[in-house]
Design a protein around this motif. Structure first.
Motif, short mmCIF file in Angstrom:
data_model
loop_
_atom_site.label_atom_id
_atom_site.label_comp_id
_atom_site.label_asym_id
_atom_site.label_seq_id
_atom_site.Cartn_x
_atom_site.Cartn_y
_atom_site.Cartn_z
N HIS A 60 -18.92 3.05 4.06
CA HIS A 60 -19.69 3.81 3.08
C HIS A 60 -20.34 3.14 2.05
CE1 HIS A 60 -16.14 3.66 0.16
NE2 HIS A 60 -15.47 4.29 1.37
N LEU B 247 -17.96 2.08 -7.00
CA LEU B 247 -19.19 3.02 -6.91
C LEU B 247 -18.47 4.34 -6.89
CD1 LEU B 247 -22.27 2.77 -5.18
CD2 LEU B 247 -20.89 4.69 -4.45
N ASP C 135 -9.80 -2.36 -6.97
CA ASP C 135 -8.60 -1.66 -6.44
C ASP C 135 -7.68 -2.72 -5.90
OD1 ASP C 135 -10.68 -1.41 -4.61
OD2 ASP C 135 -9.53 -0.35 -3.06
N THR D 220 -10.79 -2.78 6.51
CA THR D 220 -9.95 -2.21 7.27
C THR D 220 -10.75 -1.29 8.24
OG1 THR D 220 -8.36 -1.94 5.66
CG2 THR D 220 -7.71 -0.75 7.48
N GLY E 260 -12.71 -5.52 -4.01
CA GLY E 260 -12.92 -4.50 -5.20
C GLY E 260 -11.78 -4.48 -6.13
N ARG F 227 0.79 -1.07 -0.01
CA ARG F 227 0.05 0.09 0.00
C ARG F 227 0.95 1.28 0.01
NH1 ARG F 227 -5.23 -1.28 3.82
NH2 ARG F 227 -6.71 -1.74 2.25
N TYR G 176 -11.39 1.42 10.58
CA TYR G 176 -11.08 2.38 11.47
C TYR G 176 -12.19 3.52 11.21
CZ TYR G 176 -9.65 4.40 6.89
OH TYR G 176 -9.44 5.06 5.62
N GLY H 203 -19.55 3.00 -1.04
CA GLY H 203 -18.58 2.01 -1.85
C GLY H 203 -18.47 0.83 -1.26
N HIS H 204 -18.22 0.66 -0.01
CA HIS H 204 -18.02 -0.71 0.67
C HIS H 204 -19.13 -1.73 0.63
CE1 HIS H 204 -15.30 1.95 3.50
NE2 HIS H 204 -14.46 1.12 2.73
N LYS I 22 -3.63 3.29 9.12
CA LYS I 22 -4.87 4.14 9.04
C LYS I 22 -5.31 3.79 10.47
CE LYS I 22 -5.92 3.45 4.50
NZ LYS I 22 -7.14 3.11 3.75
N LYS J 197 -13.33 6.90 -7.06
CA LYS J 197 -14.38 6.10 -6.26
C LYS J 197 -14.65 6.86 -5.10
CE LYS J 197 -11.26 3.60 -3.27
NZ LYS J 197 -11.13 2.44 -2.60
N MET J 198 -16.05 6.42 -4.56
CA MET J 198 -16.11 6.90 -3.18
C MET J 198 -15.33 6.41 -2.03
SD MET J 198 -19.80 6.53 -1.01
CE MET J 198 -20.76 7.81 -2.19
N SER J 199 -14.65 7.07 -1.56
CA SER J 199 -13.65 6.76 -0.50
C SER J 199 -13.58 7.58 0.61
CB SER J 199 -12.33 6.88 -1.24
OG SER J 199 -11.26 7.26 -0.55
N LYS J 200 -13.04 6.92 1.79
CA LYS J 200 -12.99 7.73 3.03
C LYS J 200 -11.97 8.83 2.88
CE LYS J 200 -12.71 3.55 4.95
NZ LYS J 200 -12.53 2.26 5.67
N1 ATP Z 1 -15.98 3.41 -3.77
C1 ATP Z 1 -16.06 1.73 -3.88
N2 ATP Z 1 -16.52 1.02 -4.51
C2 ATP Z 1 -16.53 -0.24 -4.50
N3 ATP Z 1 -15.93 -0.84 -3.77
C3 ATP Z 1 -15.10 -0.40 -2.52
C4 ATP Z 1 -15.18 1.26 -2.78
N4 ATP Z 1 -14.22 1.85 -1.73
C5 ATP Z 1 -13.88 0.70 -1.19
N5 ATP Z 1 -14.36 -0.59 -1.67
C6 ATP Z 1 -13.93 -2.01 -1.67
O1 ATP Z 1 -14.23 -2.29 -0.22
C7 ATP Z 1 -13.54 -3.38 0.37
C8 ATP Z 1 -13.17 -2.86 1.84
O2 ATP Z 1 -12.06 -2.02 1.55
P1 ATP Z 1 -11.15 -1.03 2.83
O3 ATP Z 1 -11.94 -1.50 3.94
O4 ATP Z 1 -9.86 -1.68 2.41
O5 ATP Z 1 -11.68 0.31 2.19
P2 ATP Z 1 -10.59 1.27 1.46
O6 ATP Z 1 -10.54 1.00 0.20
O7 ATP Z 1 -9.48 1.58 2.47
O8 ATP Z 1 -11.79 2.41 1.49
P3 ATP Z 1 -11.28 4.18 1.51
O9 ATP Z 1 -10.88 4.23 -0.30
O10 ATP Z 1 -12.55 4.64 1.46
O11 ATP Z 1 -10.48 4.59 2.54
C9 ATP Z 1 -12.32 -3.34 -0.66
O12 ATP Z 1 -12.93 -4.91 -1.56
C10 ATP Z 1 -12.53 -2.42 -1.52
O13 ATP Z 1 -12.09 -2.69 -2.82
#
Ligand code: ATP
Ligand code: ZN
Length: 597
Positions: A83, A277, A245, A77, A243, A21, A79, A85-86, A120, A285-288
Motif C-alpha cells: 500500500h 504515512l 515502527d 512481509t 519505517g 512482534r 502476504y 504506506g510501504h 501473517k 498509520k496506513m496499514s493492512k
Molecule cells: N503507513 C506506513 N507509512 C510508512 N511506512 C510504512 C507504513 N506501513 C508500513 N511501513 C513500512 O513498510 C516497510 C514494510 O513493512 P511490512 O511489510 O512489515 O508492513 P507492515 O508494517 O506489516 O504493514 P501493515 O501495518 O500494513 O501490515 C516497513 O519498513 C514499515 O515500517
C-alpha cells in the motif's frame, strides 16, 4: 523452543517461542535498556550530516570504505498487495539512495531482506488454501512490480528468509554458545525477562517448518535481518533503514543479536527511520491490519509515480506525512509549473517565444546559487523540501524574464542561460527518479514510431502489388512481352490473353485482400482503394485531362491510400478535397512532396 535476547543491547538472548512482534519473550536480562554512547566510526566523511536514530542526533555520515555505503533495508512481509504506506517508506529511501549516488558520488550496496515466512503469511495462505511459500512468491513478485512502477531502484540483492535457514540456525548457535540465549517451553512464564524475544519459534502441527537443534520450527522475526545482513556485509554495516515502527523492538533486537554474534561494540553505524504515512485526519498509520489503505496499484490508476515522488520530496523523509487528495493535487500543480516553465524556456530557445532582453547575469547567478543551495540542503539530512523550494525559486526567476512581447525588437536572445537552467532542472529531477522535458521519450514511443513507418511501407507495397494486378492492358493494347506482331492479333486472341492474365494475377489480388483483412484485425484499416470510384475517377481525371501523367498513377494511389491522409482528412471525400486543394494551390513539385509525404 528458543527464546531470544532482551530488547536492549548487552542483554541475554533466550531460546523459546514468541517474537518481538507481540509474542512472549523469555528472560530477564541484566543491564537492559542501558544505552551506550554512539561512537563515530572509522572511515571517510561523506560530506553529509544525517539524523542517526542510534545516537538520536545529527551526525556526520562516515563510511567504512571511501565512496561506498553498505546498506541493509528491512523489506516487506509478503502476504498482500503493498500500500501507499510501504510506497512512502521505500520511495523516500530510494530518493536518499539516489541523492547519495548522484549528488555525492557514493556507490550504494544495498541488501533487502524479504520476510517470506511469518504468522501473517501462514494465516493468509491457509485462508486461501495455498502453501505459504506459494503465497509469499506471488506477493514478492507483486511488490517488485509495484516498486518498479514507482521507479524505486531494486536493491543490489533481495534475500529471502526461507533461502537462509541454515545461516540463521548457525547464527543462533553462535549466540547460544556465547551464553546469551536460553531455551524455554512454550509458555510465557518461561521468559526470564519480559523483553526477551524469540530467536526460533516452534512449529504448530502442520505448519511449515525446518529441522533445527531445538526442534522443528522457523526463525523469529529479528534474527532474519541480523543473519542476512551479516551474511553479506559481515560486521561492517554503514546504514540500516526501515519505517519508524521498526526502530523498537525490531532494530534494537537486531542490534543486540549482532553485537553478541560479532562480539563488537557497535553494529550498524547509522539507522535511518522513515516517518509514517497517515490517511489525513487519522492518528493511525496506513496499514493492512487497520484496513485503511490504498494499494499502490489503485493509486497508480489515477496518479503518476512522478506525482507520488513529488509528494514525498515535499517533506522530510523522517517526518510523518498526511496523504489526501489535496496533497496529491499540490504535487500535481508543482509538476505542472515545472513542465510549463521547461516548455516556455524551450520555446524561447527555439525563437518561438519573443521576449524583451533578458538579464543574463542575474539568471547565471541564480543558477549558481541554486546549485549550492541544493547540495547544502541534501547534505543536511537529505532535506529534499528545501532543495525543491530552491528549484521552484529558480523557476520563478526564470519565468519572470520570459514575458512574451508581441513585437520582435530584434534584441539579443539569451538561449544559453535558459538552456543551462533547463538542463540543470531536468538533471535534478531525473537524478531523483522523475522525468521532465521534451527530450524525454515516453516508454515505447520510439518503437511505435518505427512500427508506424513499417505499416506505411507495408501499405505502400500492397498498393503497388494491387495496382499491378489490376492494371490489365486494354484489349487493343499490346500484351507485355509481346512483339510488334501482337497488335495484329485477332481481337478474340487478345481477349483470351487478357483473361489468361486476369487468371494469373488473381492470386495477387486475393493476397492483397487477405492482407487488408489481416491488418484490420490489428485495428489498421486501409480505407481508400483505387477501386474506390472517387479515387479512381480522380486518378483518371488527373491523368487524362490535366496531363499529369508524369505523376505515376501509383503515387496517386499511395497518396489516397496513405492511412495518415485519411486519418488527417477524416474520410475519403475529404481526402479528395485535400488532393484538389494541393493541385489548385501548390506547384506540381510541392504536390509531389505532399504526395511522397
Ligand atoms: N503507513 C506506513 N507509512 C510508512 N511506512 C510504512 C507504513 N506501513 C508500513 N511501513 C513500512 O513498510 C516497510 C514494510 O513493512 P511490512 O511489510 O512489515 O508492513 P507492515 O508494517 O506489516 O504493514 P501493515 O501495518 O500494513 O501490515 C516497513 O519498513 C514499515 O515500517
Ligand atoms: Zn528487519
Amino acid at each position: 523452543m528458543l527464546r531470544g535476547a532482551a530488547a536492549a543491547r548487552r542483554c541475554g538472548l533466550g531460546l523459546g517461542p514468541g517474537s518481538g512482534r507481540g509474542q512472549p519473550g523469555a528472560r530477564r536480562c541484566s543491564g537492559a535498556a542501558r544505552r551506550r554512547q554512539w561512537a563515530r566510526p572509522a572511515g571517510r566523511d561523506s560530506g553529509i550530516v544525517a539524523y542517526n536514530s542510534r545516537s538520536q542526533s545529527k551526525e556526520p555520515l562516515v563510511l567504512g570504505t571511501e565512496g561506498v555505503a553498505t546498506w541493509y533495508s528491512c523489506g516487506p512481509t509478503v502476504y498482500d498487495h503493498a500500500h501507499l504506506g510501504h510506497a512512502c517508506s521505500y520511495v523516500r529511501f530510494d530518493i536518499i539512495r539516489r541523492i547519495m549516488t548522484r549528488f555525492f558520488g557514493i556507490e550504494v550496496i544495498m541488501v533487502m531482506g524479504i520476510t517470506d515466512i511469518d504468522d501473517k503469511i501462514i494465516k493468509r495462505a491457509s485462508e486461501m488454501n495455498i502453501s505459504p511459500v506459494a503465497l509469499a512468491r506471488i506477493y514478492e513478485e507483486d511488490f517488485k512490480q509495484d516498486m518498479a512502477a514507482l521507479k524505486v531502484l531494486p536493491p543490489t540483492v533481495y534475500m529471502r528468509v526461507t533461502d537462509n535457514i541454515p545461516q540463521i540456525i548457525s547464527f543462533i548457535k553462535t549466540i547460544i554458545s556465547s551464553g546469551q540465549a536460553y531455551a524455554t517451553s512454550q509458555v510465557d512464564s518461561d521468559k526470564r525477562h519480559g523483553k526477551d524475544f524469540a530467536l526460533w519459534k516452534a512449529a504448530k502441527p502442520q505448519e511449515l517448518s525446518w529441522n533445527s537443534p531445538w526442534g522443528k520450527g522457523r526463525p523469529g522475526w529479528h534474527i532474519e535481518c541480523s543473519t542476512i545482513s551479516s551474511a553479506v556485509f559481515g560486521k561492517q554495516l554503514d546504514i540500516h533503514t526501515g519505517g519508524i515502527d521498526l526502530a523498537f523492538p525490531h532494530h534494537e533486537n537486531e542490534i543486540a543479536q549482532c553485537e553478541v554474534y560479532h562480539q563488537c561494540e557497535q553494529w550498524g553505524n547509522y539507522f535511518f527511520h522513515s516517518g509514517h504515512l497517515h490517511v489525513k485526519g487519522s492518528q493511525e498509520k496506513m496499514s493492512k491490519s487497520l484496513k485503511n489503505y490504498i494499494t499502490i496499484k489503485d493509486f497508480l490508476k489515477k496518479c503518476s509515480s512522478d506525482q507520488f515522488r513529488m509528494f514525498c520530496l515535499r517533506g522530510r523523509y523522517s517526518s510523518a506525512v498526511d496523504f489526501s487528495d489535496e496533497s496529491m493535487e499540490d504535487a500535481k500543480n508543482l509538476l505542472q509549473a515545472i513542465s510549463s516553465f521547461i516548455r516556455d524556456a524551450n520555446a524561447y530557445i527555439k525563437g518561438q517565444l519573443v521576449c524583451d532582453p533578458v538579464r543574463e547575469d542575474i539568471l547565471w547567478e541564480r543558477l549558481a546559487n541554486t546549485k549550492v543551495t541544493v547540495k547544502a540542503a541534501f547534505a543536511d539530512d537529505f532535506d529534499t523540501s528545501r532543495a525543491v523550494a530552491a528549484i521552484m525559486d529558480l523557476i520563478h526567476h526564470g519565468n519572470r524574464q520570459l514575458k512574451a512581447v508581441t513585437k520582435d525588437a530584434g534584441s539579443p536572445r539569451s538561449s544559453v542561460v535558459y538552456g543551462s537552467i533547463i538542463s540543470y532542472i531536468e538533471g535534478f529531477f531525473n537524478a531523483l527518479g522523475m522525468s521532465f522535458g521534451e527530450r524525454q521519450v515516453p516508454v515505447g514511443a520510439d518503437k511505435s514510431a518505427v512500427l508506424s513507418s513499417v505499416i506505411e511501407e507495408l501499405v505502400r507495397f500492397r498498393t503497388k502489388v494491387r495496382h499491378y494486378a489490376l492494371a490489365l492492358p486494354e484489349a487493343a493494347d499490346a500484351v507485355p512481352g509481346e512483339g510488334a506482331a501482337g497488335a495484329k492479333e485477332p481481337k478474340q486472341e487478345q481477349k483470351e490473353k487478357r483473361k489468361q492474365l486476369m487468371r494469373e494475377r488473381k492470386p495477387l489480388l486475393e493476397a492483397c485482400d487477405s492482407l487488408r483483412g489481416d491488418l484490420a484485425a490489428f485495428g489498421i484499416h486501409i480505407k481508400v482503394e483505387e477501386s474506390n470510384p472517387l479515387c479512381e475517377s480522380l486518378s483518371h481525371f488527373l491523368r487524362q485531362h490535366l496531363f499529369l501523367s508524369f505523376i505515376p498513377l501509383q503515387q496517386l494511389v499511395v497518396v489516397c491510400s496513405a492511412p495518415c491522409v485519411t486519418a488527417v482528412a477524416g474520410g475519403e471525400s475529404q481526402a479528395l478535397v485535400w488532393l484538389c486543394c494541393c493541385l489548385l494551390f501548390c506547384s506540381p513539385s510541392a504536390w509531389c512532396l505532399h504526395a511522397s509525404h
